[in-house]
Design a protein around this motif. Structure first.
Motif, mmCIF file in Angstrom:
data_model
loop_
_atom_site.group_PDB
_atom_site.id
_atom_site.type_symbol
_atom_site.label_atom_id
_atom_site.label_comp_id
_atom_site.label_asym_id
_atom_site.label_seq_id
_atom_site.Cartn_x
_atom_site.Cartn_y
_atom_site.Cartn_z
ATOM 1 N N PRO A 1 -17.742 5.427 -3.427
ATOM 2 C CA PRO A 1 -16.317 5.514 -3.106
ATOM 3 C C PRO A 1 -15.797 4.424 -2.164
ATOM 4 C CG PRO A 1 -17.545 7.216 -1.946
ATOM 5 C CD PRO A 1 -18.514 6.557 -2.876
ATOM 6 N N HIS A 2 -16.667 3.864 -1.315
ATOM 7 C CA HIS A 2 -16.197 2.882 -0.325
ATOM 8 C C HIS A 2 -15.462 1.739 -1.023
ATOM 9 C CE1 HIS A 2 -16.085 0.635 3.450
ATOM 10 N NE2 HIS A 2 -16.379 -0.451 2.726
ATOM 11 N N ALA A 3 -14.209 1.493 -0.617
ATOM 12 C CA ALA A 3 -13.368 0.484 -1.273
ATOM 13 C C ALA A 3 -12.627 -0.328 -0.220
ATOM 14 C CB ALA A 3 -12.385 1.161 -2.223
ATOM 15 N N GLU A 4 -12.990 -1.592 -0.124
ATOM 16 C CA GLU A 4 -12.302 -2.497 0.807
ATOM 17 C C GLU A 4 -11.058 -3.039 0.097
ATOM 18 O OE1 GLU A 4 -13.565 -6.532 3.159
ATOM 19 O OE2 GLU A 4 -15.101 -4.966 2.931
ATOM 20 N N VAL A 5 -9.895 -2.810 0.675
ATOM 21 C CA VAL A 5 -8.631 -3.166 0.008
ATOM 22 C C VAL A 5 -8.302 -4.632 0.270
ATOM 23 C CG1 VAL A 5 -6.174 -2.627 -0.220
ATOM 24 C CG2 VAL A 5 -7.814 -0.794 0.269
ATOM 25 N N ILE A 6 -8.360 -5.426 -0.790
ATOM 26 C CA ILE A 6 -8.002 -6.845 -0.689
ATOM 27 C C ILE A 6 -6.527 -7.036 -0.984
ATOM 28 C CG2 ILE A 6 -8.493 -9.161 -1.602
ATOM 29 C CD1 ILE A 6 -10.714 -7.796 0.110
ATOM 30 N N ASP A 7 -5.999 -6.262 -1.913
ATOM 31 C CA ASP A 7 -4.562 -6.307 -2.207
ATOM 32 C C ASP A 7 -4.096 -4.905 -2.555
ATOM 33 O OD1 ASP A 7 -2.033 -7.377 -2.672
ATOM 34 O OD2 ASP A 7 -2.428 -7.664 -4.807
ATOM 35 N N GLY A 8 -2.990 -4.481 -1.964
ATOM 36 C CA GLY A 8 -2.431 -3.167 -2.279
ATOM 37 C C GLY A 8 -2.229 -2.275 -1.075
#
Length: 562
Positions: free
Chosen positions: A72-79
């Protein structure tokens, strides 16, 4: 680890589920959406919801994540702007609801946790470190009444003020749309999580994620080029150094402001390219600057940081030295009065390399101001200015010092001749910006740099009026119409005033004009040029001719035009 890029369309019910654990990295810019963007989002969603077709789905755009498949870990680059704003809207819906409906909404804000599945209680979205605790405390824990009660002036930063303002906006919009009808608001919430979709583009590779981000955002989404360049650069910095370099970048952006920082990058492009920009800044910066610098670390420490500091010195007249600082900063203030910033790359290049040599800085900036003034007064177009400064920038790349100074900054014989011709000519007929700059600059030379000026209340007035009545004192003192026409619009016959035009006073005779008009209420003027006229007993062709010679001598001496 595969570097495969995957993209899929998900409803918000899936986007805000245990499948995703969003983290905004520290190098991302702060939450910046204002009530304008948040209001547009709500209006679009509500208008779509009110359509008759209840089966249509609404597309909210895309997000780019660094995320391994199955984790689940998600680093947000755009959004991050959309995810944060949608979280605020869900929090406003949660705030209005009660009982099971409230619990159902709240699951989109926070993972409730499940011991059997190994899921800990935590927010679905973690903002940057500076705002994460604030966002959790007031938004994700749904303490919106407390949030709205806070004094905006006492919040830590603009990001928190935007969060508060958008929370208030959503509560107001929901109230206007649904009032006390809890069922209608719940149905709208159902539409939001079931029929509104985002495309999540995921890749476990940071480089790959930044590449996707750059492609998406170079095609028109609302980011400044510096945001995309930052993603390119910080993503290439060694991981152990990334936080430190990100902090440096953000400090520079805070010092200059976002628009100022974008301006810095445009000037850096000019320093390297030495010609007019023909394509988008993002494309040209990558090609002309980034490609020429060995590493991302060098780009930050040896290019962006020193040039940004030089920009701040020149833009805000902040040169510091035990000698010449006052004179240098006065020259920078005059440069900043010119109606273009094309001189800045030359100043930045010079300061970045020679700032410690105060006498050489003074020598260079004095000539830079003269060159900029020459092109301004002579009305050079942007192409001519860029070509001329390009020659200066090329010369600055070669070895130079106070002992062997850069000669390209000096006026050519042709420039000197053209400049003098403009100064001698009908100055009043220049554009207001050029005319006002010249007259205030002349006044400053007479005041020996001691005066300060507010151009917002400046008017330039004729001493000999533009209309000479046949039976007036003026007609007697100026019988030759050719003399009137010769001197009417030249420097000697012009005075600066700190007042609006008085059309009735313009044609008074000289003595009355001095008392009622030029001298102001106290009979004095804050301008040396005007004070000189007040102390002149008569205003005849011979007086004006001598005054013109005197003023030209001041300009020629001060700007070194002889």
């Amino acid at each position: 680890m595969t570097k495969k890029i995957s993209g899929a369309e998900f409803p918000l019910a899936k986007i805000f589920s245990s499948d995703f654990d969003y983290v905004i990295p520290s190098y991302q810019r702060p939450y910046a959406w204002t009530t304008v963007q948040a209001g547009e989002l709500f209006s679009d969603l509500h208008d779509f919801y009110c359509k008759e077709d209840k089966e249509d789905t609404y597309f909210l755009g895309s997000i780019v994540l660094i995320k391994e498949e199955g984790k689940p870990h998600a680093e947000v680059i755009d959004g991050q702007q959309r995810l944060t704003t949608l979280t605020l809207l869900l929090a406003a819906l949660t705030h209005r609801a009660s009982g099971q409906i409230r619990d159902a909404f709240h699951r989109y804000l926070c993972e409730p946790g499940n011991v059997l599945e190994g899921l800990a209680q935590k927010p679905r979205l973690t903002l940057r470190e500076r705002d994460s605790a604030f966002f959790k405390r007031y938004v994700q824990d749904v303490a919106l009444d407390e949030l709205l009660a806070l004094d905006p002036a006492q919040l830590e930063n603009e990001s928190q003020r935007n969060i508060q303002a958008n929370a208030r906006l959503f509560l107001q919009r929901l109230d206007a749309a649904f009032g006390a009808d809890a069922t209608a608001a719940t149905q709208f919430g159902g539409f939001l999580v079931q029929r509104c979709f985002l495309v999540a583009v995921s890749t476990p590779s940071q480089q790959s994620a930044f590449r996707v981000f750059s492609v998406l955002n170079s095609r028109g989404l609302n980011l400044l080029p510096t945001d995309i360049i930052k993603s390119d650069v910080i993503g290439k910095v060694k991981p152990a150094l990334r936080d430190a370099y990100n902090d440096t970048w953000e400090e520079l952006e805070v010092e200059t402001g976002r628009d100022g920082f974008a301006e810095v990058f445009g000037h850096i492009r000019m320093i390297y390219a030495k010609d007019k920009a023909r394509r988008a800044l993002l494309e040209e910066f990558r090609e002309r600057v980034t490609a020429k610098v060995p590493s991302a670390e060098d780009l930050v420490t040896k290019v962006i940081e020193p040039y940004t500091q030089a920009y701040l010195v020149a833009k805000h007249a902040q040169y510091v030295s035990t000698s010449n600082a006052a004179e240098i900063n006065a020259l920078f203030r005059w440069l900043n009065r010119i109606d273009n910033s094309d001189w800045l790359p030359s100043a930045m290049k010079f300061l970045a390399e020679h700032e410690s040599d105060a006498s050489y800085v003074h020598w260079f900036v004095k000539r830079l101001e003269r060159l900029a003034a020459c092109m301004h007064v002579c009305g050079y177009d942007v192409n001519s200015r860029i070509e001329r400064y390009g020659r200066v920038l090329s010369a600055l790349e070669k070895p130079h010092s106070m002992a062997s100074p850069v000669s390209a900054i000096e006026l050519t014989d042709h420039e000197r001749t053209s400049f003098l011709a403009q100064l001698q000519g009908e100055v009043y007929l220049m554009t207001a910006r050029r005319r006002n700059y010249l007259i205030l600059r002349l006044d400053s030379f007479l005041a020996d740099g001691a005066a300060t000026y507010d151009p917002s209340i400046l008017t330039i007035e004729h001493v000999l009026p533009q209309t000479v009545a046949k039976d007036s004192v003026w007609a007697a003192q100026w019988p030759n119409v050719a003399d009137q026409l010769r001197w009417l619009h030249r420097l000697a016959n012009l005075v600066p005033l700190n007042q609006r035009r008085n059309s009735q006073a313009q044609n008074h005779d000289f003595e009355r004009k001095k008392k009622a008009y030029f001298g102001g209420k106290q009979g004095v003027s804050s301008y040396v040029l005007t004070t000189q006229v007040l102390s002149t007993p008569t205003w005849t062709p011979s007086v004006v001719e001598q005054r013109q010679k005197d003023l030209m001598d001041v300009l020629s001496t001060s700007w070194g035009l002889k």
